[in-house]
Design an enzyme around this catalytic site. Structure first.
Site, PDB file in Angstrom:
ATOM      1  N   TRP A  58       0.837  -1.192   0.000  1.00  0.00           N
ATOM      2  CA  TRP A  58       0.000   0.000   0.000  1.00  0.00           C
ATOM      3  C   TRP A  58       0.882   1.257   0.000  1.00  0.00           C
ATOM      4  O   TRP A  58       0.532   2.265  -0.603  1.00  0.00           O
ATOM      5  CB  TRP A  58      -0.934  -0.002   1.216  1.00  0.00           C
ATOM      6  CG  TRP A  58      -2.156  -0.868   1.026  1.00  0.00           C
ATOM      7  CD1 TRP A  58      -2.252  -1.919   0.171  1.00  0.00           C
ATOM      8  CD2 TRP A  58      -3.429  -0.735   1.652  1.00  0.00           C
ATOM      9  NE1 TRP A  58      -3.482  -2.475   0.230  1.00  0.00           N
ATOM     10  CE2 TRP A  58      -4.251  -1.764   1.148  1.00  0.00           C
ATOM     11  CE3 TRP A  58      -3.967   0.134   2.600  1.00  0.00           C
ATOM     12  CZ2 TRP A  58      -5.568  -1.950   1.546  1.00  0.00           C
ATOM     13  CZ3 TRP A  58      -5.280  -0.056   2.998  1.00  0.00           C
ATOM     14  CH2 TRP A  58      -6.080  -1.069   2.483  1.00  0.00           C
ATOM     15  N   ASP A  76       4.048  -0.900  11.225  1.00  0.00           N
ATOM     16  CA  ASP A  76       3.691  -2.322  11.310  1.00  0.00           C
ATOM     17  C   ASP A  76       4.464  -2.976  12.447  1.00  0.00           C
ATOM     18  O   ASP A  76       5.494  -2.473  12.886  1.00  0.00           O
ATOM     19  CB  ASP A  76       4.003  -3.053   9.996  1.00  0.00           C
ATOM     20  CG  ASP A  76       3.205  -4.332   9.868  1.00  0.00           C
ATOM     21  OD1 ASP A  76       2.252  -4.362   9.049  1.00  0.00           O
ATOM     22  OD2 ASP A  76       3.505  -5.307  10.588  1.00  0.00           O
ATOM     23  N   ASP A  92       3.386  -1.483  17.457  1.00  0.00           N
ATOM     24  CA  ASP A  92       2.077  -2.126  17.562  1.00  0.00           C
ATOM     25  C   ASP A  92       1.034  -1.010  17.585  1.00  0.00           C
ATOM     26  O   ASP A  92       1.068  -0.141  18.466  1.00  0.00           O
ATOM     27  CB  ASP A  92       2.041  -2.949  18.850  1.00  0.00           C
ATOM     28  CG  ASP A  92       0.703  -3.625  19.075  1.00  0.00           C
ATOM     29  OD1 ASP A  92      -0.237  -3.365  18.292  1.00  0.00           O
ATOM     30  OD2 ASP A  92       0.611  -4.418  20.030  1.00  0.00           O
ATOM     31  N   ASP A 117      -4.896  -1.740   6.872  1.00  0.00           N
ATOM     32  CA  ASP A 117      -5.140  -3.036   6.234  1.00  0.00           C
ATOM     33  C   ASP A 117      -4.757  -4.141   7.217  1.00  0.00           C
ATOM     34  O   ASP A 117      -4.294  -5.226   6.848  1.00  0.00           O
ATOM     35  CB  ASP A 117      -4.284  -3.134   4.951  1.00  0.00           C
ATOM     36  CG  ASP A 117      -4.623  -4.346   4.106  1.00  0.00           C
ATOM     37  OD1 ASP A 117      -5.734  -4.880   4.263  1.00  0.00           O
ATOM     38  OD2 ASP A 117      -3.771  -4.771   3.308  1.00  0.00           O
ATOM     39  N   LYS A 157      -9.907  -1.924   6.643  1.00  0.00           N
ATOM     40  CA  LYS A 157     -10.432  -3.276   6.352  1.00  0.00           C
ATOM     41  C   LYS A 157     -11.259  -3.695   7.553  1.00  0.00           C
ATOM     42  O   LYS A 157     -10.869  -3.483   8.690  1.00  0.00           O
ATOM     43  CB  LYS A 157      -9.247  -4.217   6.167  1.00  0.00           C
ATOM     44  CG  LYS A 157      -9.628  -5.663   5.964  1.00  0.00           C
ATOM     45  CD  LYS A 157      -8.540  -6.433   5.273  1.00  0.00           C
ATOM     46  CE  LYS A 157      -7.455  -6.875   6.236  1.00  0.00           C
ATOM     47  NZ  LYS A 157      -6.378  -7.576   5.531  1.00  0.00           N
TER      48      LYS A 157
HETATM   49  C1  LIG Z   1      -2.485  -7.808   5.143  1.00  0.00           C
HETATM   50  S1  LIG Z   1      -1.037  -7.275   5.864  1.00  0.00           S
HETATM   51  C2  LIG Z   1      -0.918  -5.651   5.294  1.00  0.00           C
HETATM   52  C3  LIG Z   1      -0.508  -5.593   3.867  1.00  0.00           C
HETATM   53  C4  LIG Z   1      -0.189  -4.223   3.416  1.00  0.00           C
HETATM   54  N1  LIG Z   1      -1.359  -3.400   3.357  1.00  0.00           N
HETATM   55  C5  LIG Z   1       0.471  -4.242   2.056  1.00  0.00           C
HETATM   56  O1  LIG Z   1      -0.115  -3.817   1.111  1.00  0.00           O
HETATM   57  O2  LIG Z   1       1.605  -4.677   1.982  1.00  0.00           O
HETATM   58  C6  LIG Z   1      -1.492  -7.068   7.537  1.00  0.00           C
HETATM   59  C7  LIG Z   1      -0.411  -6.567   8.403  1.00  0.00           C
HETATM   60  O3  LIG Z   1      -0.952  -6.184   9.638  1.00  0.00           O
HETATM   61  C8  LIG Z   1       0.086  -6.261  10.562  1.00  0.00           C
HETATM   62  N2  LIG Z   1      -0.415  -6.174  11.944  1.00  0.00           N
HETATM   63  C9  LIG Z   1      -1.228  -7.036  12.569  1.00  0.00           C
HETATM   64  N3  LIG Z   1      -1.452  -6.612  13.847  1.00  0.00           N
HETATM   65  C10 LIG Z   1      -0.764  -5.469  14.002  1.00  0.00           C
HETATM   66  C11 LIG Z   1      -0.595  -4.583  15.086  1.00  0.00           C
HETATM   67  N4  LIG Z   1      -1.196  -4.792  16.248  1.00  0.00           N
HETATM   68  N5  LIG Z   1       0.175  -3.514  14.891  1.00  0.00           N
HETATM   69  C12 LIG Z   1       0.782  -3.287  13.717  1.00  0.00           C
HETATM   70  N6  LIG Z   1       0.650  -4.088  12.671  1.00  0.00           N
HETATM   71  C13 LIG Z   1      -0.098  -5.179  12.797  1.00  0.00           C
HETATM   72  C14 LIG Z   1       0.736  -7.558  10.240  1.00  0.00           C
HETATM   73  O4  LIG Z   1       2.069  -7.579  10.703  1.00  0.00           O
HETATM   74  C15 LIG Z   1       0.661  -7.568   8.752  1.00  0.00           C
HETATM   75  O5  LIG Z   1       1.870  -7.191   8.174  1.00  0.00           O
END
Ligand SMILES: C[S@@+](CC[C@H](N)C(=O)[O-])C[C@H]1O[C@@H](n2cnc3c(N)ncnc32)[C@H](O)[C@@H]1O
Length: 851
Positions: A58, A76, A92, A117, A157
């Protein structure tokens, strides 16, 4: 993105390939592209925060669509590989630290767009996962509420779970417009949906309970409950009682159950069955289980109801028999205790009897029908199975033909037992041994025994394809033969003999070892010195000199044999190979002479003499010429244990004759005992004599030219076929190629379908796809030029040279050749096979060095 990537085949859809091709880090990049195309929020944005941004797809899209020098921050849990003009934070998003980090980056700025996302690590259970997801979204919303500028956009999302509605409700409190959409790039089977919230209201004060999951989700839970309450629950239609019938419990007697017209309807209605007839109550069929079942019909399951029906049928049969007077009542007094029944039976006893009898017959008929139906069903399923198998075999054969592994109508894989032509398969060695001794009764027995020929006597034998006659070993032999013919190297044959020697002692059905190595040597020696010539010289008693003489003579004989063989190889290599194969096939083992000193019987003497001659000739190391002529040769056991015999065209025709007529087979066997069968080749005879013998001392084989031609043709077909392994390798290559093509096609389609990239870009992507798949332009031809200046120097294009050319060093080429010549010379004595290998090496050298 999290570390646990789903890499199942299903994930690799067109967007996956497209992302790979276009250089986006994730396929979800296309989701943002599609959302932006619809809502146009990136073009106007000057600052953006992407929450849960790894691996950065993204972010890549944002940098592409946002104005140059915009502020883009990605956050992330996992590190994001650097992207130009993007600030990546590893935090986080649910933590306060993350909020502080973003604040630090933004200073006093506010952002136009917040993206989320986020997908937490899921997998515990659906409810738990859904809640974590909703919580993450809520936290993203919290950050958005803090950092978004008035009128800003929040794209997030959301998973469609029970918390979806509460989330939507919350979004609506903060934004003017909230729209949910599912971009094309989002899989249909995924529960995710994207909510685009536009026109941030930027309230001065925000109640913290909005972002407290306990409050946020509870609120709407209540709402949802109200909604549930609103949905009218369908009540079952009230049927009421039948007129005047207020009973719920129906009790019937067992006799009424037996008499009921429709037993199933009866059971449907009945709540209980009581026993009004002790005869029936204590009948062996009335088990404790049945009694229990009768107590409460309403609670019975299918199985129990069926049990009751069977029980009913048994009792009815019993009653019918009793009425006929066949069955003795268990208790005469209570035979027909029921008034109802008594009356019924007394009134019309004959009618009842008749009825019972009819019913019984009906029952039996029904049972018969049932069994018949079962049998039929079995037959049908068996037929289906067979048909399926047949179709499968045909399909396989078709595939093999398509892949050029088989000829149409000919199957290598055919595993029919057709070992007719394989000596190793013939088990009746005793009979054949007798036959070798001249016992014609054995021959007759052998010929009469169908098993011996393995093939049925009908015309099927003609139809059997040549290739299907070959089992795995035969096929290996065919391949070997083809390779041999290709190599045309005598070395192979020598090796064969060596291998055969090595394999001594192995059991091989018909062809068994007659004696041990040492014994054989000893016998040969004795045999040699038993000749008259030695007795004349009077060597008896001088053991040592005898031994020396033996060795000398044996060596001489061996050298002669080898010499002759080498000459023959030089003269007619191919012809000899074919002969050898034919002779091997015709070979019948001769039994060892039992006692060499016993010469009382003339017949036995002759036989021994033949054996001796053959063994001595073989001991000399060459294949007996006499054996070629007579069709007899002592077959070394070891070879047959591994190698199947291959017949030439004439042999096949002969085999066909044997297989189709017992008489002809017998005649043929009889005919093999003739005066030419005795070989005299061991004596020193001039070459011209041997030549003459070869030409004229042959008993014509009773096969027509046409037959031989026909089999030759079949052999040609087999010879023309590529060897199995080559065919398989080719087929594999073809399959790989097709797979590659398929993949390229898919990728290309995905590129063509994409609307976000220009035609030019599409074109270049398509080109690269085809290039990678090796489907692009043909490899360009390069002309190599040897230049005096040396390799790598600039040279003007010489006249007549078209296309690309490369200048190489002439000296290098010369050096290489010199080295190769030297190598070849040193290997010179080792035979042609190796020389060929050397040649291969040369080629390799050439290819590597590029001249
Ligand atoms: C579907 S991926 C995102 C893909 C991204 N939009 C892209 O286009 O590359 C979901 C991401 O959410 C992150 N994630 C999940 N929980 C999280 C949190 N509490 N804080 C930060 N990131 C988190 C995961 O590490 C993962 O990389």
């Amino acid at each position: 993105m999290g570390k646990k990537l789903k890499v199942g085949k299903a994930r690799k859809d067109k967007f996956y390939h497209l992302a790979k091709e276009t250089g986006y880090r994730s396929r979800s990049s296309f989701k943002l592209i599609q959302l932006n195309r619809k809502f146009q929020f990136l073009q106007k944005a000057r600052a953006l925060v992407d929450l849960c941004a790894a691996p950065g797809g993204w972010l890549q899209v944002a940098t592409k669509f946002m104005p140059v020098s915009s502020l883009i921050i990605g956050v992330d849990l996992v590190p994001i590989r650097p992207i130009p003009n993007v600030v990546a934070l590893q935090e986080d998003i649910t933590s306060d630290k993350c909020r502080q980090a973003i604040r630090k980056e933004l200073q006093t700025w506010k952002v136009d767009v917040v993206l989320n996302d986020g997908a937490p690590n899921v997998g515990a259970n659906w409810q738990h996962d859904a809640f974590t997801q909703a919580h993450l979204t809520l936290m993203a919303m919290k950050l958005a509420a803090e950092f978004l500028t008035k009128g800003g956009t929040f794209v997030t999302k959301v998973f469609r779970s029970k918390d979806y509605q509460p989330l939507l409700w919350i979004f609506q409190q903060f934004f003017k417009k909230v729209q949910a959409t599912k971009p094309q790039a989002s899989r249909n089977e995924s529960a995710e949906i994207f909510v685009v919230c536009q026109g941030f209201l930027a309230p001065d004060k925000i109640d913290s309970r909005f972002f407290d999951p306990k409050h946020a989700f509870k609120e709407v839970e209540v709402q949802a409950k109200t909604v549930k309450e609103l949905i009218p629950v369908k009540k079952p239609k009230a049927e009421g009682y039948k007129d005047g019938d207020l009973t719920l419990h129906y009790s019937f007697t067992v006799t009424s159950f037996l008499k009921a017209e429709n037993a199933v309807d009866f059971l449907d209605k009945a709540s209980e069955i009581t026993f009004d007839n002790t005869d029936l109550e204590f009948h062996p069929a009335t088990s404790i289980e049945i009694r229990e079942c009768c107590r409460d019909i309403k609670v019975l399951g299918r199985k129990e109801l069926r049990l009751l029906l069977t029980w009913r049928a048994t009792l009815r049969r019993f009653l019918a028999k009793k009425l006929k007077g066949e069955a003795k009542p268990l208790d005469p007094e209570i035979n027909l205790s029921s008034d109802e029944e008594k009356g019924g039976f007394e009134d019309e006893p004959d009618k009842k009897k008749k009825k019972e009898g009819e019913e019984e017959e009906e029952d039996e008929e029904k049972e018969m029908e049932k069994k018949l139906a079962e049998l039929k069903a079995e037959e049908v399923s068996e037929l289906k199975r067979k048909k399926k198998k047949l179709l499968k075999e045909r399909r396989k054969q078709r595939e093999r033909v398509e892949l050029k592994m088989d000829l149409p109508g000919v199957s290598i894989a055919d595993s029919h037992d057709s070992s007719m032509f394989s000596l190793s398969a013939i088990k009746k060695k005793q009979a054949l041994a007798d036959l070798a001794k001249g016992d014609m009764r054995a021959a007759e027995n052998l010929a009469e025994d169908d098993d011996y020929f393995h093939l049925s006597e009908d015309d099927e034998a003609d139809k059997i394809s040549l290739a299907s006659d070959l089992d795995d070993d035969d096929l290996e032999e065919v391949e070997l033969r083809q390779q041999e013919l290709e190599m045309k190297a005598p070395k192979k044959k020598v090796k064969f003999a060596e291998e055969e020697e090595e394999d001594e002692g192995q059991d091989s059905g018909l062809l068994v070892e007659l004696e041990g190595k040492d014994e054989k040597k000893q016998r040969e020696t004795n045999l040699w010195f038993s000749k008259g010539i030695f007795s004349e010289i009077g060597l008896e008693g001088d053991a040592e000199s005898e031994l020396q003489q033996t060795e000398l003579l044996q060596n001489k004989q061996a050298i002669k044999g080898k010499k002759r063989k080498a000459e023959a190889v030089e003269e007619e290599k191919e012809e000899e190979k074919k002969d050898a194969l034919r002779e091997e096939e015709k070979a019948v083992p001769l039994k060892e002479a039992k006692d060499e000193t016993d010469d009382s019987d003339d017949d036995t003497d002759d036989e021994k003499e033949i054996t001796k001659m053959k063994q001595v000739t073989e001991g000399a190391g060459g294949m007996s010429e006499g054996a070629k002529e007579t069709g007899f040769q002592v077959v070394p056991v070891e070879s047959t244990s591994k190698k199947a015999r291959i017949l030439d065209a004439e042999g096949m025709a002969l085999g066909c004759l044997i297989a189709t007529s017992k008489k002809r087979a017998r005649d043929l066997l009889d005919g093999s005992f003739h005066r030419f069968a005795i070989s005299e080749q061991q004596w020193e005879v001039p070459e011209w004599f041997l030549d003459d013998e070869r030409k004229h001392r042959k008993k014509p084989v009773p096969v027509t030219k046409e037959m031989v031609e026909e089999y030759k043709q079949k052999w040609k077909e087999i010879d023309a076929r590529p060897i199995k392994r080559v065919a398989e390798a080719k087929a594999r290559k073809k399959r790989r190629m097709l797979k590659k093509m398929d993949q390229a096609k898919k990728k290309a389609e995905a590129v063509v379908d994409t609307v976000d990239i220009s035609e030019r870009e599409k074109m270049s992507q398509l080109k690269s796809i085809y290039k990678k798949a090796g489907l692009g332009k043909e490899k360009r031809e390069v002309t190599y030029l040897v230049s005096k200046k040396g390799a790598g120097k600039k040279v003007r294009r010489p006249a007549g040279v078209k296309g690309a050319f490369k200048v190489v060093d002439g000296r290098m080429k010369k050096d290489m050749r010199g080295m190769q010549r030297k190598e070849q010379k040193s290997k010179g004595g080792k035979g042609r096979g190796q020389a060929k290998g050397g040649k291969g090496g040369m080629k390799g050298g050439k290819g590597r060095k590029g001249r």
